[in-house]
Design a protein around this motif. Structure first.
Motif, mmCIF file in Angstrom:
data_model
loop_
_atom_site.group_PDB
_atom_site.id
_atom_site.type_symbol
_atom_site.label_atom_id
_atom_site.label_comp_id
_atom_site.label_asym_id
_atom_site.label_seq_id
_atom_site.Cartn_x
_atom_site.Cartn_y
_atom_site.Cartn_z
ATOM 1 N N GLY A 74 52.110 19.487 -29.432
ATOM 2 C CA GLY A 74 52.320 20.567 -30.451
ATOM 3 C C GLY A 74 50.958 21.082 -31.065
ATOM 4 O O GLY A 74 50.650 21.732 -31.990
ATOM 5 N N VAL A 75 49.770 20.664 -30.249
ATOM 6 C CA VAL A 75 48.426 20.947 -30.783
ATOM 7 C C VAL A 75 47.544 22.087 -29.997
ATOM 8 O O VAL A 75 47.450 23.071 -30.566
ATOM 9 C CB VAL A 75 47.659 19.506 -30.768
ATOM 10 C CG1 VAL A 75 46.387 20.124 -31.128
ATOM 11 C CG2 VAL A 75 48.201 18.520 -31.698
ATOM 12 N N ARG A 97 55.456 23.869 -32.056
ATOM 13 C CA ARG A 97 55.020 22.775 -32.658
ATOM 14 C C ARG A 97 56.247 23.064 -33.897
ATOM 15 O O ARG A 97 56.457 24.064 -34.356
ATOM 16 C CB ARG A 97 53.682 23.292 -33.451
ATOM 17 C CG ARG A 97 53.367 22.468 -34.668
ATOM 18 C CD ARG A 97 52.221 22.723 -35.176
ATOM 19 N NE ARG A 97 50.949 22.516 -34.644
ATOM 20 C CZ ARG A 97 49.843 22.592 -35.322
ATOM 21 N NH1 ARG A 97 49.545 22.940 -36.377
ATOM 22 N NH2 ARG A 97 48.706 22.295 -34.457
ATOM 23 N N LEU A 112 50.128 14.054 -39.277
ATOM 24 C CA LEU A 112 50.143 14.332 -37.701
ATOM 25 C C LEU A 112 51.054 13.644 -36.943
ATOM 26 O O LEU A 112 51.786 14.264 -36.209
ATOM 27 C CB LEU A 112 48.530 14.017 -37.381
ATOM 28 C CG LEU A 112 48.170 14.265 -35.947
ATOM 29 C CD1 LEU A 112 47.943 15.675 -35.826
ATOM 30 C CD2 LEU A 112 46.814 13.730 -35.926
ATOM 31 N N ILE A 113 51.187 12.199 -37.458
ATOM 32 C CA ILE A 113 52.312 11.680 -36.359
ATOM 33 C C ILE A 113 53.770 12.298 -36.606
ATOM 34 O O ILE A 113 54.288 12.394 -35.399
ATOM 35 C CB ILE A 113 52.130 10.175 -36.821
ATOM 36 C CG1 ILE A 113 50.608 9.598 -36.651
ATOM 37 C CG2 ILE A 113 53.282 9.259 -36.166
ATOM 38 C CD1 ILE A 113 50.254 9.105 -35.264
ATOM 39 N N MET A 121 54.146 15.298 -37.302
ATOM 40 C CA MET A 121 54.429 16.446 -36.414
ATOM 41 C C MET A 121 54.539 16.206 -34.937
ATOM 42 O O MET A 121 55.332 16.950 -34.317
ATOM 43 C CB MET A 121 53.082 17.126 -36.709
ATOM 44 C CG MET A 121 53.223 18.596 -36.065
ATOM 45 S SD MET A 121 51.255 19.082 -35.474
ATOM 46 C CE MET A 121 51.227 18.453 -34.094
ATOM 47 N N GLU A 127 55.828 13.755 -33.492
ATOM 48 C CA GLU A 127 57.398 13.111 -33.355
ATOM 49 C C GLU A 127 58.451 14.228 -33.614
ATOM 50 O O GLU A 127 59.299 14.163 -32.685
ATOM 51 C CB GLU A 127 57.667 11.873 -34.539
ATOM 52 C CG GLU A 127 56.825 10.829 -34.013
ATOM 53 C CD GLU A 127 56.919 9.700 -34.835
ATOM 54 O OE1 GLU A 127 57.711 9.601 -35.704
ATOM 55 O OE2 GLU A 127 56.576 8.512 -34.305
ATOM 56 N N ARG A 128 58.164 15.049 -34.487
ATOM 57 C CA ARG A 128 59.191 16.329 -34.806
ATOM 58 C C ARG A 128 59.300 17.169 -33.584
ATOM 59 O O ARG A 128 60.191 17.594 -33.036
ATOM 60 C CB ARG A 128 59.199 16.915 -35.951
ATOM 61 C CG ARG A 128 59.506 16.051 -37.393
ATOM 62 C CD ARG A 128 59.453 16.570 -38.679
ATOM 63 N NE ARG A 128 59.726 15.660 -39.663
ATOM 64 C CZ ARG A 128 60.689 15.618 -40.192
ATOM 65 N NH1 ARG A 128 61.799 16.351 -39.786
ATOM 66 N NH2 ARG A 128 60.823 14.822 -41.123
ATOM 67 N N ARG A 134 58.064 16.633 -30.481
ATOM 68 C CA ARG A 134 58.769 16.321 -29.156
ATOM 69 C C ARG A 134 60.247 15.904 -29.333
ATOM 70 O O ARG A 134 60.947 16.042 -28.369
ATOM 71 C CB ARG A 134 58.019 15.009 -28.739
ATOM 72 C CG ARG A 134 56.505 15.235 -28.441
ATOM 73 C CD ARG A 134 55.625 14.018 -28.395
ATOM 74 N NE ARG A 134 56.002 13.078 -27.267
ATOM 75 C CZ ARG A 134 55.472 13.133 -26.117
ATOM 76 N NH1 ARG A 134 55.094 14.219 -25.585
ATOM 77 N NH2 ARG A 134 56.061 12.111 -25.269
ATOM 78 N N ALA A 135 60.741 15.576 -30.492
ATOM 79 C CA ALA A 135 62.273 15.507 -30.639
ATOM 80 C C ALA A 135 62.881 17.037 -30.168
ATOM 81 O O ALA A 135 64.044 16.747 -29.736
ATOM 82 C CB ALA A 135 62.598 14.884 -31.980
ATOM 83 N N PHE A 142 62.069 18.431 -26.667
ATOM 84 C CA PHE A 142 62.444 17.814 -25.045
ATOM 85 C C PHE A 142 64.181 17.780 -25.230
ATOM 86 O O PHE A 142 64.687 17.502 -26.031
ATOM 87 C CB PHE A 142 61.769 16.234 -24.968
ATOM 88 C CG PHE A 142 60.255 16.542 -24.704
ATOM 89 C CD1 PHE A 142 59.866 17.422 -23.803
ATOM 90 C CD2 PHE A 142 59.663 15.277 -25.134
ATOM 91 C CE1 PHE A 142 58.358 17.200 -23.559
ATOM 92 C CE2 PHE A 142 58.300 15.456 -25.144
ATOM 93 C CZ PHE A 142 57.804 16.140 -24.319
ATOM 94 N N LYS A 166 63.857 13.093 -22.777
ATOM 95 C CA LYS A 166 63.542 11.888 -23.444
ATOM 96 C C LYS A 166 63.948 10.586 -23.230
ATOM 97 O O LYS A 166 63.130 9.482 -23.198
ATOM 98 C CB LYS A 166 64.431 12.196 -24.879
ATOM 99 C CG LYS A 166 63.871 13.140 -25.958
ATOM 100 C CD LYS A 166 64.745 13.270 -27.126
ATOM 101 C CE LYS A 166 64.662 14.799 -27.725
ATOM 102 N NZ LYS A 166 65.521 14.786 -28.767
ATOM 103 N N ILE A 191 61.031 9.820 -20.472
ATOM 104 C CA ILE A 191 59.986 9.427 -21.257
ATOM 105 C C ILE A 191 59.833 7.890 -21.845
ATOM 106 O O ILE A 191 59.107 7.090 -21.645
ATOM 107 C CB ILE A 191 59.660 10.140 -22.192
ATOM 108 C CG1 ILE A 191 58.996 11.719 -21.644
ATOM 109 C CG2 ILE A 191 58.254 9.819 -23.359
ATOM 110 C CD1 ILE A 191 58.937 12.772 -22.684
#
Lengths: 95, 509
Positions: free
Chosen positions: B346-347, B352, B358-359, B361, B363-364, B366-367, B370, B375, B378
């Motif tokens: 998301g960067v 995003r 930051l963390i 962001m 995790e949300r 990617r959740a 994907f 998932k 990964i």
């Protein structure tokens, strides 16, 4: 080896994927199914076998250590979800 | 759902959709003789897409305006006798190949807003050969799947149906949209990618020819990465010759891919009719599995007889580690995927989802971005690479992978090519095999070993199941010996004389 809920949460954390509490049990069952399936590799004797890391039947090529690319900030930033000038922006990390 | 059609739809009235039934070789000859124009040929395919794709969903993005521009440019070239191998030939491009200025999603919601500022080497070479791009074909999300059911842009329907049934079937995967588009005559050929069977299994399910060339034959530059030591681009088309024409344009050394092979590209098209006289064809005892339909075994035996009557020598061989191919694959591929897909945070590009920090962001993002299968893979990959488990899983899998390669090397000391079934079943219904990931993975049991060894392998349509669905045979060759693969495949195609057509197809094609 069987994954418990805590391990699933730890893997999700390492993978940076938010997992809701109600998803943990389902994921644990699915991941355990896959790990159980791949466990059949235990029966293969690999004594003295060198691991194969890639599909290429060749040695890595070397090239001169020179700049071959660059000067394209606008292209690189074109897909940024958020930017500020020539920078990507993210939520504040240090207060 | 969110099919993006850029530009105005093609003017439909005079579309000659019967042209869609031509092979690439026939169409190229017709274009050169000016029997029809490239614009007419492209219009015909755009009309077929317009008529059929709201149902089949083979495309994520259709680019009619761009296609017609490219076709008009092709006509100019043809008029001056300056045509190249693919001038004016309309193709579908799997939406895993970056195309400059045209959205590239990998069928993932996380790349929904991504428009590449650069072109993949394979698509650049196809453009240089004069091809017309109709649009971006649907696939399993990040090419992870064997049914096209994991696409973030909706499943693809197989244009084929069981006799007397209208149950919707999957086209296979991950190159399911590519296969459906070519089978329904919405495109003359398509690019695919194959990591464990993603060209060959959909080719088998849709009655097409499709080849995964030797690892290193086609550049991976600009192809959204799934498992980098396995990913290879290749074509799907309706004939072996068309695949040879397409692969000739796609292949070649590229300095931008460190695993690209520095080798000349042979004239593949010439190999198709070379015949199999005197060739030794290996029949591996291990390519059978419990529950495999009798008709697949029968088809395989028919293939053996065909090659024998064409003058090939049939040799029984053993590939003893075949059954370990899938378990190795389901360690190696997810491990590489977990690393490759770390970039979607998301960067820098893609979607995003904001978070508390930051963390959060990451995790949300990617959740939300994907799908479930991505998932899962990964997470499996993260686990098998994590401290304490690396040796037990990943290193072990790499060692067994070496044994699988050794199996092939020993076999190829005795034979020139190997003949097997492509998949253990015909196309299945949408929604089937979704309850258990392992059931879905078993689709690739016969295609994965060649991927792990990096050797070329092709699926050729060889017959119909009792239910009237296409079944493919697989030809596996030595590293960089696609020519023998094409020769054996060409002989099988001749003997099989596969002329059946799918239920859903361009009008009059």
């Amino acid at each position: 080896m069987s994954l418990d809920a805590a391990t699933v949460r730890r893997i999700a954390k390492l993978a940076r994927i938010r997992v809701e509490e109600e998803e943990v049990a389902v994921l644990a069952a699915e991941l355990n199914g896959i790990l159980g399936y791949v466990a059949q590799l235990d029966e293969v004797d690999v004594t003295g076998v060198e691991p194969l890391s890639g599909g290429a039947q060749m040695a890595m090529r070397l090239r001169d250590d020179v700049v071959t690319d660059g000067e394209m900030a606008e292209k690189i930033l074109a897909n940024a979800p958020e930017r500020s000038g020539d920078f990507f922006t993210v939520p504040k990390v240090v207060e | 759902m969110s099919k993006a059609v850029t530009g105005k739809p093609a003017a439909a009235p005079a579309a000659r959709t019967e042209l869609c039934g031509l092979t690439i070789a026939q169409a190229a000859a017709g274009l050169e003789a000016r029997k029809f124009s490239a614009v007419e040929l492209t219009r015909a395919h755009l009309a077929a897409i317009e008529a059929l794709d709201s149902r089949l969903n083979a495309f994520i993005t259709v680019t009619p305006e761009l296609a017609l521009e490219q076709a008009a440019a092709a006509d100019l070239r043809l008029a001056t006798g300056d045509g190249r191998t693919l001038t004016g030939i309309p193709l579908a491009i799997k939406d895993l190949f970056c195309t400059e200025g045209v959205r590239t999603t990998a069928a993932s919601r996380i790349l929904e807003p991504f428009t590449p500022p650069y072109e993949s080497t394979v698509t650049a070479q196809l453009k240089d050969s004069g091809a017309v791009f109709l649009g971006k074909a649907n696939l399993d999300e990040f090419a992870m799947g064997s049914s096209n059911m994991t696409s973030g842009f909706g499943p693809v329907e197989n244009p084929w149906q069981r006799r007397g049934s209208n149950v919707k079937l999957v086209p296979g995967g991950s190159s399911g949209g590519s296969a459906a588009a070519v089978a329904a005559r919405m495109a003359m050929g398509a690019t695919g990618t194959d990591t464990g069977g993603s060209i060959r299994q959909p080719a088998s399910f849709c009655g097409l020819a499709g080849i995964k060339p030797t690892y290193g034959r086609c550049s991976r530059y600009g192809i959204v990465a799934f498992a980098s030591s396995l990913d290879q681009a290749g074509p799907l088309a309706r004939t072996v010759e068309d695949c040879a024409i397409l692969l000739g344009a796609m292949a070649g050394f590229d300095a931008k891919d460190s695993t690209s092979a520095e080798r000349p590209v042979p004239y593949f098209r010439g190999a198709v009719t070379a015949g199999v006289r005197g060739k030794r064809i290996g029949i591996p005892a291990e390519y059978r599995m419990p529950g495999m339909p009798e008709e697949i075994e029968a088809l395989w035996q028919r293939g053996v007889r065909w090659l024998k009557s064409e003058g090939a020598e049939i040799v029984d061989i053993s590939l003893p580690h075949t059954k370990y191919g899938l378990p190795v694959y389901y360690i190696v591929a997810p491990a590489e995927a977990s690393s490759n897909l770390a970039r979607y945070d998301g960067v820098r590009f893609g979607a995003r989802i904001d978070g508390e920090d930051l963390i959060d962001m990451y995790e949300r993002t990617r959740a939300a971005g994907f799908g479930a299968e991505v998932k899962r893979r990964i997470m499996i990959g993260t686990y098998v690479l994590s401290a304490g488990y690396y040796d037990a899983y990943y290193l072990k899998a790499q060692k067994v992978r070496a044994l699988i390669l050794r199996d092939f090397e020993q076999a190829f000391a005795k034979v020139d090519a190997i003949l097997t079934p492509t998949a253990p079943s015909a196309a299945f219904g949408m929604g089937e095999k979704m309850d258990d990931p392992i059931k879905m993975y078993l689709n690739d049991v016969f295609t994965v070993p060649a991927s792990l060894a990096g050797v070329p392998a092709m699926s050729v349509p060889a017959g119909l199941s009792e239910e009237g669905l296409p079944l493919g045979l697989q030809v596996i060759g030595r590293h960089f010996d696609e020519e023998t693969v094409f020769a054996v495949s060409g002989a099988l195609e001749q003997a099989a004389d596969f002329r059946s057509k799918p239920a859903v197809m361009a009008k009059g094609a």
